[in-house]
Design a protein around this motif. Structure first.
Motif, mmCIF file in Angstrom:
data_model
loop_
_atom_site.group_PDB
_atom_site.id
_atom_site.type_symbol
_atom_site.label_atom_id
_atom_site.label_comp_id
_atom_site.label_asym_id
_atom_site.label_seq_id
_atom_site.Cartn_x
_atom_site.Cartn_y
_atom_site.Cartn_z
ATOM 1 N N ILE A 37 -26.207 -21.672 -5.934
ATOM 2 C CA ILE A 37 -27.409 -22.281 -6.480
ATOM 3 C C ILE A 37 -28.578 -21.936 -5.551
ATOM 4 O O ILE A 37 -28.437 -21.982 -4.318
ATOM 5 C CB ILE A 37 -27.254 -23.809 -6.594
ATOM 6 N N PRO A 38 -29.745 -21.582 -6.079
ATOM 7 C CA PRO A 38 -30.893 -21.258 -5.209
ATOM 8 C C PRO A 38 -31.181 -22.377 -4.207
ATOM 9 O O PRO A 38 -31.112 -23.559 -4.529
ATOM 10 C CB PRO A 38 -32.046 -21.100 -6.203
ATOM 11 N N THR B 286 -23.210 -33.903 4.101
ATOM 12 C CA THR B 286 -22.991 -32.805 3.146
ATOM 13 C C THR B 286 -21.720 -33.045 2.337
ATOM 14 O O THR B 286 -21.661 -32.704 1.145
ATOM 15 C CB THR B 286 -22.902 -31.470 3.896
ATOM 16 N N ARG B 287 -20.708 -33.631 2.944
ATOM 17 C CA ARG B 287 -19.461 -33.902 2.213
ATOM 18 C C ARG B 287 -19.692 -34.923 1.108
ATOM 19 O O ARG B 287 -19.178 -34.774 -0.007
ATOM 20 C CB ARG B 287 -18.394 -34.407 3.180
ATOM 21 N N VAL C 128 -21.693 -27.965 -0.005
ATOM 22 C CA VAL C 128 -23.098 -28.177 0.347
ATOM 23 C C VAL C 128 -23.276 -27.931 1.842
ATOM 24 O O VAL C 128 -22.459 -28.389 2.658
ATOM 25 C CB VAL C 128 -23.551 -29.614 -0.002
ATOM 26 N N SER C 129 -24.331 -27.227 2.203
ATOM 27 C CA SER C 129 -24.607 -26.954 3.617
ATOM 28 C C SER C 129 -26.104 -27.052 3.871
ATOM 29 O O SER C 129 -26.925 -26.836 2.977
ATOM 30 C CB SER C 129 -24.099 -25.565 4.023
ATOM 31 N N VAL D 273 -26.235 -24.896 -2.029
ATOM 32 C CA VAL D 273 -25.106 -25.434 -2.784
ATOM 33 C C VAL D 273 -24.349 -24.277 -3.430
ATOM 34 O O VAL D 273 -24.956 -23.417 -4.071
ATOM 35 C CB VAL D 273 -25.571 -26.418 -3.875
ATOM 36 N N THR D 274 -23.050 -24.259 -3.232
ATOM 37 C CA THR D 274 -22.173 -23.279 -3.881
ATOM 38 C C THR D 274 -21.150 -24.031 -4.719
ATOM 39 O O THR D 274 -20.511 -24.960 -4.224
ATOM 40 C CB THR D 274 -21.450 -22.407 -2.839
#
Length: 311
Positions: A37-38, A63-64, A85-86, A11-12
């Motif tokens: 995020i870790p 993810t969206r 999110v990926s 997550v960015t």
């Protein structure tokens, strides 16, 4: 593509300007307007933990969709946040292909899905012929078994796989037994038994007899050849056979063939063999007469020999 339990998620979070929830106000302290995020693995409950957002349900979502959920949870504290999110590693939607394959493996399902035969092909295909291979599909605690030949012939059995499916290929050769007036064990290609394996998916009685050496010309009664097997009772009832005395779902059945006539040979060449069928060839009546005469002939010969020796 949806997120599954066990997947590794990244997550960015982006903010419009410094001084928000994730980006410090002091200029030059860090580059860019985002924070990573870790990475974490989706737990058994289908959740991940997001700072300032708490527990987020992600399993079964795209993810969206998860990005929108995270944004809504932190928008009141961050400065015009955006979340990306990926899926870093897919572990939750994997299937395994094991057993008698050339390259057993475990791999994630493609976004467009994958069918049973395609998964087996990805594992290098079966080691043995289709007529000797069974496909075992384990799904949700249940196991479904079908021959590979059947899956090849019937497209509706080439099912789409689901996450967590396990496909196991097992070699299970089909066999038949031959008894009675046929060549003695060991006389056919050095095979020292009366148990033979199928050579194709639709072996006929004529082929089975040919593989076992045919009939013994000196002993066999070609008018009395039988194939023994168990048949479903409804099938026999539809043919007018009374099977009420059998408490089981299948009844022992004998099919009779007369190979002394041409039509018997044609029937034998169209009769499909099944796994564990038993072929029995009766002895000719003349064989019993010969058996009866052998001791008499032996006794007569001995008397003649004795009389000659005492002269």
């Amino acid at each position: 593509m949806t997120i599954g339990v066990g997947d590794i998620i990244a997550v960015t979070v982006f903010e419009a300007q410094a001084g928000g929830l994730f980006i410090p106000r002091e200029a030059g302290v860090r580059a860019g307007n985002f924070v990573d995020i870790p990475r974490q693995q989706v737990d058994q409950s289908g959740n991940i933990v997001m700072p300032y957002a708490g527990t987020v349900k992600v399993a079964g979502l795209t993810t969206r969709a998860v990005s929108s959920i995270i944004r809504d949870k932190i928008k009141d504290r961050a400065v015009d946040p955006q979340a990306v999110v990926s899926v870093v590693e897919q572990r939750g939607n994997q299937v395994a292909v094991l057993g008698e394959t050339n390259s057993p493996l475990r791999f994630p399902i493609d976004p467009g899905g994958i069918r049973l035969m395609s998964a087996i092909a990805r594992a290098g295909g079966p080691k043995y012929p289709a007529y000797e291979t069974n496909v075992n599909l384990k799904r949700n605690g249940r196991t479904y078994v079908q021959s590979m030949s059947s899956v090849v012939r019937r497209p509706n059995e080439d099912v789409l796989l689901s996450p967590g499916d396990v496909v196991y290929l097992s070699r299970e050769p089909r066999v038949y037994m031959v008894f009675g007036s046929t060549p003695s064990p060991g006389s056919v290609g050095g095979i020292n038994n009366r148990r033979f394996t199928f050579e194709n998916d639709s072996m006929t009685l004529a082929e089975a007899l040919a593989k076992s050496g045919g009939l013994d010309g000196a002993r066999a009664d070609s008018r009395s050849l039988y194939v023994m097997r168990f048949e479903p009772k409804p099938l026999l009832e539809n043919a007018g056979v009374n099977v009420s005395q059998f408490p089981t779902a299948a009844a022992p059945t004998a099919y009779a063939f007369d190979l002394s006539k041409p039509d018997g040979l044609f029937y034998a060449d169209s009769f499909k063999m099944r796994d564990h069928d038993v072929i029995v060839v009766a002895e000719s009546p003349s064989t019993e007469f010969i058996k009866l005469m052998n001791p008499i002939n032996a006794a007569t010969t001995n008397v003649y020999n004795i009389s000659q020796a005492t002269r």
